[in-house]
Design a protein around this motif. Structure first.
Motif, PDB file in Angstrom:
ATOM      1  N   CYS A  10       7.683   8.662   4.784  1.00 15.46           N
ATOM      2  CA  CYS A  10       6.409   8.758   5.531  1.00 15.46           C
ATOM      3  C   CYS A  10       5.886   7.361   5.863  1.00 15.46           C
ATOM      4  O   CYS A  10       5.441   7.102   6.983  1.00 15.46           O
ATOM      5  CB  CYS A  10       5.386   9.530   4.709  1.00 15.46           C
ATOM      6  SG  CYS A  10       5.833  11.248   4.395  1.00 15.46           S
ATOM      7  N   GLY A  11       5.945   6.449   4.881  1.00 16.58           N
ATOM      8  CA  GLY A  11       5.499   5.079   5.125  1.00 16.58           C
ATOM      9  C   GLY A  11       6.352   4.374   6.158  1.00 16.58           C
ATOM     10  O   GLY A  11       5.836   3.643   7.023  1.00 16.58           O
ATOM     11  N   PHE A  37       0.844  -1.203   0.000  1.00 15.36           N
ATOM     12  CA  PHE A  37       0.000   0.000   0.000  1.00 15.36           C
ATOM     13  C   PHE A  37       0.878   1.252   0.000  1.00 15.36           C
ATOM     14  O   PHE A  37       0.696   2.152  -0.820  1.00 15.36           O
ATOM     15  CB  PHE A  37      -0.915  -0.022   1.222  1.00 15.36           C
ATOM     16  CG  PHE A  37      -1.948   1.068   1.224  1.00 15.36           C
ATOM     17  CD1 PHE A  37      -3.119   0.936   0.510  1.00 15.36           C
ATOM     18  CD2 PHE A  37      -1.743   2.231   1.950  1.00 15.36           C
ATOM     19  CE1 PHE A  37      -4.080   1.939   0.502  1.00 15.36           C
ATOM     20  CE2 PHE A  37      -2.689   3.242   1.964  1.00 15.36           C
ATOM     21  CZ  PHE A  37      -3.868   3.093   1.234  1.00 15.36           C
ATOM     22  N   THR A  38       1.843   1.327   0.903  1.00 14.71           N
ATOM     23  CA  THR A  38       2.707   2.506   0.941  1.00 14.71           C
ATOM     24  C   THR A  38       3.634   2.549  -0.279  1.00 14.71           C
ATOM     25  O   THR A  38       4.000   3.642  -0.740  1.00 14.71           O
ATOM     26  CB  THR A  38       3.549   2.523   2.231  1.00 14.71           C
ATOM     27  OG1 THR A  38       4.271   1.296   2.338  1.00 14.71           O
ATOM     28  CG2 THR A  38       2.652   2.671   3.451  1.00 14.71           C
ATOM     29  N   ALA A  48       9.688  -1.194   7.666  1.00 16.58           N
ATOM     30  CA  ALA A  48       9.983   0.224   7.876  1.00 16.58           C
ATOM     31  C   ALA A  48      11.337   0.593   7.291  1.00 16.58           C
ATOM     32  O   ALA A  48      11.525   1.702   6.773  1.00 16.58           O
ATOM     33  CB  ALA A  48       9.948   0.547   9.377  1.00 16.58           C
ATOM     34  N   LEU A  49      12.286  -0.335   7.330  1.00 15.14           N
ATOM     35  CA  LEU A  49      13.596  -0.071   6.750  1.00 15.14           C
ATOM     36  C   LEU A  49      13.598  -0.277   5.242  1.00 15.14           C
ATOM     37  O   LEU A  49      14.074   0.582   4.481  1.00 15.14           O
ATOM     38  CB  LEU A  49      14.653  -0.973   7.394  1.00 15.14           C
ATOM     39  CG  LEU A  49      16.062  -0.860   6.786  1.00 15.14           C
ATOM     40  CD1 LEU A  49      16.609   0.552   6.977  1.00 15.14           C
ATOM     41  CD2 LEU A  49      17.002  -1.885   7.394  1.00 15.14           C
ATOM     42  N   PHE A  50      13.060  -1.404   4.779  1.00 12.98           N
ATOM     43  CA  PHE A  50      13.209  -1.675   3.345  1.00 12.98           C
ATOM     44  C   PHE A  50      12.330  -0.768   2.488  1.00 12.98           C
ATOM     45  O   PHE A  50      12.546  -0.641   1.281  1.00 12.98           O
ATOM     46  CB  PHE A  50      13.025  -3.158   3.019  1.00 12.98           C
ATOM     47  CG  PHE A  50      11.625  -3.686   2.845  1.00 12.98           C
ATOM     48  CD1 PHE A  50      10.732  -3.143   1.951  1.00 12.98           C
ATOM     49  CD2 PHE A  50      11.223  -4.808   3.570  1.00 12.98           C
ATOM     50  CE1 PHE A  50       9.465  -3.670   1.768  1.00 12.98           C
ATOM     51  CE2 PHE A  50       9.960  -5.347   3.399  1.00 12.98           C
ATOM     52  CZ  PHE A  50       9.075  -4.763   2.502  1.00 12.98           C
ATOM     53  N   GLN A  51      11.349  -0.060   3.096  1.00 14.00           N
ATOM     54  CA  GLN A  51      10.542   0.898   2.349  1.00 14.00           C
ATOM     55  C   GLN A  51      11.411   1.918   1.617  1.00 14.00           C
ATOM     56  O   GLN A  51      11.165   2.247   0.461  1.00 14.00           O
ATOM     57  CB  GLN A  51       9.624   1.654   3.329  1.00 14.00           C
ATOM     58  CG  GLN A  51       8.491   0.841   3.896  1.00 14.00           C
ATOM     59  CD  GLN A  51       7.310   0.795   2.974  1.00 14.00           C
ATOM     60  OE1 GLN A  51       6.590   1.774   2.807  1.00 14.00           O
ATOM     61  NE2 GLN A  51       7.101  -0.332   2.346  1.00 14.00           N
ATOM     62  N   LEU A  52      12.417   2.432   2.302  1.00 15.66           N
ATOM     63  CA  LEU A  52      13.245   3.486   1.727  1.00 15.66           C
ATOM     64  C   LEU A  52      13.973   3.002   0.481  1.00 15.66           C
ATOM     65  O   LEU A  52      13.964   3.666  -0.561  1.00 15.66           O
ATOM     66  CB  LEU A  52      14.247   3.980   2.773  1.00 15.66           C
ATOM     67  CG  LEU A  52      13.637   4.542   4.056  1.00 15.66           C
ATOM     68  CD1 LEU A  52      14.743   4.918   5.043  1.00 15.66           C
ATOM     69  CD2 LEU A  52      12.771   5.759   3.759  1.00 15.66           C
ATOM     70  N   PHE A  53      14.592   1.842   0.570  1.00 22.51           N
ATOM     71  CA  PHE A  53      15.346   1.321  -0.563  1.00 22.51           C
ATOM     72  C   PHE A  53      14.427   0.818  -1.668  1.00 22.51           C
ATOM     73  O   PHE A  53      14.761   0.913  -2.852  1.00 22.51           O
ATOM     74  CB  PHE A  53      16.281   0.203  -0.077  1.00 22.51           C
ATOM     75  CG  PHE A  53      17.305   0.685   0.905  1.00 22.51           C
ATOM     76  CD1 PHE A  53      18.434   1.358   0.468  1.00 22.51           C
ATOM     77  CD2 PHE A  53      17.117   0.494   2.267  1.00 22.51           C
ATOM     78  CE1 PHE A  53      19.381   1.818   1.372  1.00 22.51           C
ATOM     79  CE2 PHE A  53      18.056   0.954   3.175  1.00 22.51           C
ATOM     80  CZ  PHE A  53      19.193   1.613   2.736  1.00 22.51           C
TER      81      PHE A  53
END
Length: 465
Positions: A335-336, A292-293, A369-374
């Motif tokens: 944000c996600g 979703f994010t 929460a970490l892998f969202q950025l990459f």
């Protein structure tokens, strides 16, 4: 905002960033609508049966991997259409759309057959035998919507190249309404009517099959809405031709790129089946929330691809659009990441009341929460490269990142070190980190010079003049 300026990026970084944001927002909202269909299904099924939820989680992993190849062929239209529009050749963009639809139609039946064939591997790799009938039932219900979904992507990509994004947003809203209503009725039958304080009419509980049928109905709605909007941009006379082979030359590397990445998640979904229904259910919930994010970054990737394509078609340098797209995508995914880190239990609790599923899901969201950025960085970089017509390098980078780095570490963390589902997710995170680094380095090098436009007979890679 339904249309963004089609002018190529200029010297004003602020103006280009605003154009990217105006184009990305409706794309993101439309993508969120697509994922919402899956989340609604998850919420309905998760409250009805942990067993069905686990089966559907495995089925979606298979279907997403199979669909990814077809999506790649549909996304071949991104450089073809956006560069044609940037060059002032709308008839060429329409011809490319028609060829893309033909290519998607040719792929549909073999892809559906492949999804059923993949279920033969489930029991040998250790998935609970009781889950497999539900997996096949969902795939059966999902099958009629396979081509309409790809057609929707092709029409939507064509409209995005024109800066027109509202039809896709309207389509996703309409599809969500249809999917939610049908999913509740088909999955829960008369129990759903009782919950709505309506008299029973003899509706059976179709479980996983009902969820698949509801998704197919939603896909038909998606295709119908954007088809109508795309026809309004049909040029006359129809004198341009784009060979279907040209679409495949671009689309096959894109499809393989998506397949390699999604295939890693699909195999993960099947491997998680070895850990039992509660773990599979938690994995499905956490993956749905992460997806979703992720749509925010995917929306930015689509906008960046369009802007890069417009710049190349107009003979302008695309680097500014590419780098600003990366910055915007990273901001969105931050944000996600904060949301997952600060409120994981509340988020997972929206989909289940089972204590074991809840606890596992919370741990997975911390990893997400970490892998969202990459994940955001790699998808926007890949979108920018697609807009430039560079489709081979992302495929090769995905192989190296996910299968040579990420997947071995997934098995190591998950099983050799006995870290369970959390270890599996940490392994895939390493693949995302590696891929993001490779794609950003490639993008900086590629956009350092003028890029030659992808032609109808292009071999599928951008060329620097």
């Amino acid at each position: 905002m339904s249309r963004a300026s089609l002018a190529p990026s200029g010297a004003d970084a602020g103006a280009e960033l605003r154009t990217l944001a105006r184009l990305a927002l409706p794309i993101t909202l439309a993508q969120l609508g697509l994922v919402s269909m899956g989340l609604v299904d998850t919420a309905i099924i998760g409250r009805a049966s942990v067993q069905d939820l686990a089966a559907i989680g495995i089925a979606r992993s298979i279907m997403f991997a199979v669909t990814s190849f077809g999506m790649g062929v549909a996304f071949a239209l991104e450089p073809l259409a956006s560069q044609a529009i940037g060059a002032g050749q709308p008839a060429h963009a329409w011809a490319a759309l028609r060829s893309t639809l033909r290519a998607c139609a040719l792929l549909s039946l073999p892809s559906v057959a492949l999804s059923f064939a993949a279920t033969l591997l489930l029991e040998p790799i250790g998935v609970e035998a009781a889950l497999i009938p539900g997996v096949r039932a969902y795939l059966l219900g999902h099958a009629p919507g396979f081509f309409p979904f790809l057609a929707h992507l092709a029409y939507r990509t064509f409209l995005q190249a024109h800066g027109e994004t509202r039809p896709a947003l309207v389509a996703s809203i309409a599809a969500n309404v249809v999917n939610a209503a049908l999913c509740g009725l088909l999955v829960r039958g008369d129990d759903m009517l009782a919950w709505l304080h309506l008299p029973p009419i003899g509706l059976p509980r179709l479980g996983a099959l009902g969820a698949g049928l509801a998704t197919s109905a939603g896909s038909l709605v998606l295709a119908a809405v954007v088809l109508r909007a795309a026809r309004l941009r049909r040029p006359a006379p129809l004198c341009e031709r784009v060979a279907t082979g040209a679409v495949f030359r671009l689309g096959v590397p894109i499809g393989l790129h998506l397949l390699v990445g999604s295939g890693a998640f699909a195999v993960l979904g099947m491997i998680v089946g070895r850990l039992g229904a509660p773990t599979v259910s938690a994995h499905q919930i956490a993956l749905g929330l992460a997806s979703f994010t992720f749509m925010g970054a995917l929306g930015v990737a689509g906008a960046t691809s369009v802007r890069v394509g417009h710049a190349i078609g107009a003979g302008a340098p695309p680097r500014r659009s590419a780098l600003l797209g990366l910055a915007l995508g990273t901001a969105v995914m931050t944000c996600g990441a904060l949301l997952f880190a600060l409120a994981p239990r509340r988020l997972v609790g929206l989909f289940t009341s089972d204590a074991e599923v809840l606890n596992i899901g919370v741990q997975l969201l911390y990893v997400a929460a970490l892998f969202q950025l990459f994940d955001g960085v790699q998808v926007v970089a890949a979108g920018a490269l697609r807009g430039a017509g560079d489709v081979r390098f992302p495929f090769l980078a995905n192989i190296a990142s996910h299968w040579l780095v990420g997947f071995p570490l997934t098995l190591l963390f998950g099983f050799a070190l006995s870290l369970g589902a959390t270890g599996l997710w940490w392994g895939l995170t390493t693949g995302l980190v590696t891929n993001s680094v490779l794609l950003v380095v490639r993008l900086r090098r590629l956009t350092g010079g003028k890029i030659v436009r992808v032609g109808a007979g292009a071999a599928g890679a951008a060329r620097v003049a």
